[in-house]
Design a protein around this motif. Structure first.
Motif, PDB file in Angstrom:
ATOM      1  N   LEU A  91       0.823  -1.202   0.000  1.00 70.60           N
ATOM      2  CA  LEU A  91       0.000   0.000   0.000  1.00 70.60           C
ATOM      3  C   LEU A  91       0.862   1.258   0.000  1.00 70.60           C
ATOM      4  O   LEU A  91       0.509   2.270  -0.617  1.00 70.60           O
ATOM      5  CB  LEU A  91      -0.928  -0.002   1.215  1.00 70.60           C
ATOM      6  CG  LEU A  91      -1.945   1.143   1.306  1.00 70.60           C
ATOM      7  CD1 LEU A  91      -2.911   1.093   0.125  1.00 70.60           C
ATOM      8  CD2 LEU A  91      -2.699   1.083   2.627  1.00 70.60           C
ATOM      9  N   GLN A 119       0.154   3.784  -3.117  1.00 71.09           N
ATOM     10  CA  GLN A 119      -0.415   5.127  -2.949  1.00 71.09           C
ATOM     11  C   GLN A 119       0.324   6.152  -3.797  1.00 71.09           C
ATOM     12  O   GLN A 119      -0.274   7.092  -4.319  1.00 71.09           O
ATOM     13  CB  GLN A 119      -0.401   5.530  -1.465  1.00 71.09           C
ATOM     14  CG  GLN A 119       0.969   5.503  -0.781  1.00 71.09           C
ATOM     15  CD  GLN A 119       1.812   6.752  -1.015  1.00 71.09           C
ATOM     16  OE1 GLN A 119       1.280   7.815  -1.324  1.00 71.09           O
ATOM     17  NE2 GLN A 119       3.121   6.617  -0.862  1.00 71.09           N
ATOM     18  N   LEU A 170      -1.599   8.337  -6.353  1.00 66.32           N
ATOM     19  CA  LEU A 170      -1.807   9.744  -6.019  1.00 66.32           C
ATOM     20  C   LEU A 170      -0.944  10.686  -6.849  1.00 66.32           C
ATOM     21  O   LEU A 170      -1.350  11.817  -7.124  1.00 66.32           O
ATOM     22  CB  LEU A 170      -1.536   9.980  -4.531  1.00 66.32           C
ATOM     23  CG  LEU A 170      -2.518   9.329  -3.555  1.00 66.32           C
ATOM     24  CD1 LEU A 170      -2.086   9.580  -2.124  1.00 66.32           C
ATOM     25  CD2 LEU A 170      -3.923   9.866  -3.784  1.00 66.32           C
TER      26      LEU A 170
END
Length: 300
Positions: free
Chosen positions: A141, A145, A149
């Protein structure tokens, strides 16, 4: 287009750099065909993605060199692509250990050393974290991300830039560039941390698969594409790099960065071909654990 204002040495330099970009792409295509034929499908796409990092950066730099007004879009494209490569590199280390299940089996009583860079290399007192399925999920994760993002922040930057609210060299608190850059910096550090933790754990196990040279190439691309570019941009903003009409200091800094990246990514592409071009049999992880080896020695 900048080619109209170039003299003969400038055109020769542009031609050589463009040829280097073309050769880098041809080397990558040949390597991708080899990987597609020799590597199983579970690892194929990951290794191709990682090998594509240097040619993609060289290509975007070459486009930005020929068309200076496209530099913002080409830089963002390279940044977004490498954000995905960071996540892919973590997945590659897990795959090279035989997958998540075999990795957990090998290190079922092991612990991750989290006091590593770039977040906590100085915090030696941090406790070790047990290697579990949940820990691997949080590490994945952490890199995912960034791959998710960063494109969103890049898209927001382009939207603000088209509206005149985003200027890359405007680092005042009232500008959007300083805040977006800070957010991206934090996301980058968070994404690089799991990769460093996993590398420290598996570098001995995967030494036969040249994981250390692979990690070094990954680090070189990261440093050259981010740190080198940031240093040159700061020098251009401080007018250390003088302007050379028709190029301003900032435009000349971007011009220098693109030329350096083309040469550096060309070399990294050639080295990557040597490091990653290995037969599948050599990439197979050991099928037995240390306890199984001990049992086999006791068998008459």
């Amino acid at each position: 287009c900048l080619s109209a204002g170039l003299d003969l040495p400038g055109r020769f330099l542009f031609g050589i750099l463009t040829l280097m970009t073309l050769i880098a792409n041809l080397v990558f295509i040949e390597e991708a065909v080899y990987i597609y034929r020799k590597i199983p499908s579970s690892k194929r796409s990951i290794i191709i993605w990682i090998n594509a990092a240097a040619p993609v950066i060289a290509t975007t730099s070459c486009i930005g060199m020929w068309i200076p007004r496209s530099s913002m879009f080409t830089d963002f494209t390279a940044a977004v692509f490498f954000a995905i490569v960071i996540h892919k590199f973590l997945l590659m280390m897990i795959k090279e250990c035989g997958g998540q299940k075999l990795l957990l089996k090998r290190f079922e009583n092991g612990h991750f050393k989290i006091s590593t860079g770039p977040c906590c290399c100085c915090c030696l007192c941090l406790p070790r974290v047990r290697i579990t399925r949940r820990t691997l999920f949080w590490m994945k994760l952490g890199t995912f991300q960034f791959a998710f993002l960063r494109p969103m922040f890049m898209f927001l930057s382009i939207v603000l830039w088209t509206n005149g609210n985003y200027t890359l060299y405007n680092l005042s608190p009232k500008g959007a560039a300083i805040w977006i850059s800070c957010f991206i910096g934090v996301l980058t550090i968070v994404a690089l941390w799991p990769v460093g933790i996993m590398f420290q754990q598996v570098r001995t196990l995967l030494s036969c698969k040249k994981i250390i040279p692979k990690f070094a190439l990954y680090q070189f691309i990261l440093i050259l594409n981010h740190l080198q570019a940031a240093i040159i941009n700061i020098l251009a903003m401080q007018r250390v790099i003088p302007c050379a009409p028709p190029l301003s200091s900032s435009a000349r800094g971007a011009y220098i960065t693109q030329q350096l990246l083309i040469m550096e990514m060309f070399l990294i592409t050639l080295i990557s071909r040597v490091v990653y071009r290995r037969r599948y049999d050599d990439l197979e992880p050991p099928e037995c654990t240390a306890e199984e080896v001990g049992d086999s020695k006791q068998t008459p």
